[in-house]
Design an enzyme around this catalytic site. Structure first.
Site, mmCIF file in Angstrom:
data_model
loop_
_atom_site.group_PDB
_atom_site.id
_atom_site.type_symbol
_atom_site.label_atom_id
_atom_site.label_comp_id
_atom_site.label_asym_id
_atom_site.label_seq_id
_atom_site.Cartn_x
_atom_site.Cartn_y
_atom_site.Cartn_z
ATOM 1 N N LYS A 156 0.847 -1.200 0.000
ATOM 2 C CA LYS A 156 0.000 0.000 0.000
ATOM 3 C C LYS A 156 0.880 1.248 0.000
ATOM 4 O O LYS A 156 0.612 2.218 -0.706
ATOM 5 C CB LYS A 156 -0.912 -0.004 1.233
ATOM 6 C CG LYS A 156 -2.040 -1.024 1.120
ATOM 7 C CD LYS A 156 -2.764 -1.266 2.439
ATOM 8 C CE LYS A 156 -3.794 -2.380 2.279
ATOM 9 N NZ LYS A 156 -4.430 -2.772 3.543
ATOM 10 N N GLN A 209 -4.655 -1.531 9.745
ATOM 11 C CA GLN A 209 -4.519 -2.839 9.095
ATOM 12 C C GLN A 209 -5.099 -3.932 9.991
ATOM 13 O O GLN A 209 -4.758 -4.027 11.167
ATOM 14 C CB GLN A 209 -3.021 -3.107 8.801
ATOM 15 C CG GLN A 209 -2.753 -4.378 8.040
ATOM 16 C CD GLN A 209 -3.344 -4.363 6.623
ATOM 17 O OE1 GLN A 209 -3.279 -3.355 5.918
ATOM 18 N NE2 GLN A 209 -3.941 -5.467 6.221
ATOM 19 N N ASP A 213 -11.369 3.023 4.495
ATOM 20 C CA ASP A 213 -11.927 1.699 4.214
ATOM 21 C C ASP A 213 -13.460 1.701 4.249
ATOM 22 O O ASP A 213 -14.087 0.708 3.882
ATOM 23 C CB ASP A 213 -11.438 0.694 5.273
ATOM 24 C CG ASP A 213 -10.118 0.042 4.878
ATOM 25 O OD1 ASP A 213 -9.895 -0.150 3.665
ATOM 26 O OD2 ASP A 213 -9.325 -0.290 5.783
#
Ligand code: NAD
Length: 282
Positions: free
Chosen positions: A49, A93, A116
């Site tokens: 990422k 994460q 997200d």
């Protein structure tokens, strides 16, 4: 023989478009990633990422925390990132180590920085059919890829295998918004094969290699394989690709299917949040 839904090619195109857009900005969008512990897969995901953010011309900040960090310390980091006007997007994460209350951590993220789309604010708006600030990355990547190949969703019977908050649940809700008829299966489902054989599109996010073989597929089915399973050091999806490709009309490969699309959508969401925060029209 199925047409391959080339997630890698579309993801590369999206990233290059974002890169061009980023070059015109006075200030770079900035993504912050908190990673707790040393989960090997998570470390690789975070590195990827970060590399992709750099390539896109975005700034990134990775905050690595020890696996025995307290919930309070993680929350403090999130509060600082929430207040920092240079940070546009925050990602924690997953998975988090046992003993850490994931719900409390995710809910601490300011919804306008929730890249997200996992906070109850954004997920709740998605469920209600209102616009969240951003849609979750993997579901958004799946739908974007299907649309790229002009695959009709309206009126289709779609089987979603898996009901997680990350993939199964949000993609099912988003597909219903597209006027598809959606059935969600989970590990207690007793007639998976029958449901699969009645479906026009199958989206598998179970995390079980070889779950779907050719006997689950009627001719012409569209098959999207979200699964990532490490078998003998090789990455495999949930679908037996070699068998299923001979019956399906379209199929995603693993790797180079939904994986790169997820990262591309993460970059797109970072950009969208940046724009929202700059009060510009997208
Ligand atoms: P999860 O473990 O949270 O959920 C798995 C779901 O599958 C559960 O709802 C479970 O009930 C269901 N399931 C398991 N076995 C089943 C069976 N035999 N029949 C029907 N349902 C079954 O996982 P997740 O976070 O949703 O991820 C699912 C898979 O997708 C994993 O392999 C994960 O690594 C992968 N994934 C890939 C991406 C990507 O970018 N490609 C992103 C997220 C997750």
């Amino acid at each position: 023989m199925a047409i391959i839904l080339d997630g890698q090619a579309l993801a590369d195109k999206i990233i290059d478009e974002l890169k061009m857009a980023a070059q015109k900005l006075v200030k770079k969008p900035k993504l912050a990633v908190i990673i707790v512990g040393e989960n090997p897969a998570s470390l690789i995901y975070v590195k990827n990422k970060q590399k992709k953010a750099e390539y896109t011309g975005f700034d990134s900040l990775v905050i690595p925390l020890e696996s025995d960090v307290t919930e309070e310390t993680i929350l403090e980091h999130i509060y600082v990132l929430n207040e920092d006007i240079d940070i546009n997007a925050i990602l924690v994460q997953l998975p988090l180590p046992d003993g850490i209350n994931k719900k409390r951590i995710i809910e601490a993220i300011d919804p306008i920085k929730d890249v997200d789309g996992f906070t109850s604010y954004n997920f709740g708006r998605l469920a209600l059919g209102y616009n969240p600030y951003v849609y979750p990355c993997t579901p958004k990547g799946i739908i974007r890829l299907l649309k790229e190949y002009n695959i009709t969703l309206e009126g289709k019977n779609i089987l979603v295998i898996g009901r997680s908050n990350i993939v199964g649940k949000p993609v099912s809700l988003m597909l219903q918004q597209e006027n598809a008829t959606v059935i969600m299966a989970n590990s207690y489902t007793t007639n998976l094969k029958q449901l699969a054989l009645n479906s026009d599109i199958i989206i598998s996010a179970a995390g079980k290699s070889n779950l779907i073989d050719a006997s689950f597929i009627k001719a012409g089915t569209v098959v999207v394989d979200v699964g990532i399973n490490k078998i003998n050091d090789k990455i495999q999806g949930d679908v037996n690709f070699d068998e299923v490709k001979n019956k399906a009309s379209y199929i995603t490969p693993v790797p180079k299917g939904i994986g790169p699309m997820t990262i591309a959508m993460l970059m797109q969401n970072t950009y969208e949040l940046y724009k929202l925060q700059q009060n510009l029209i997208l």
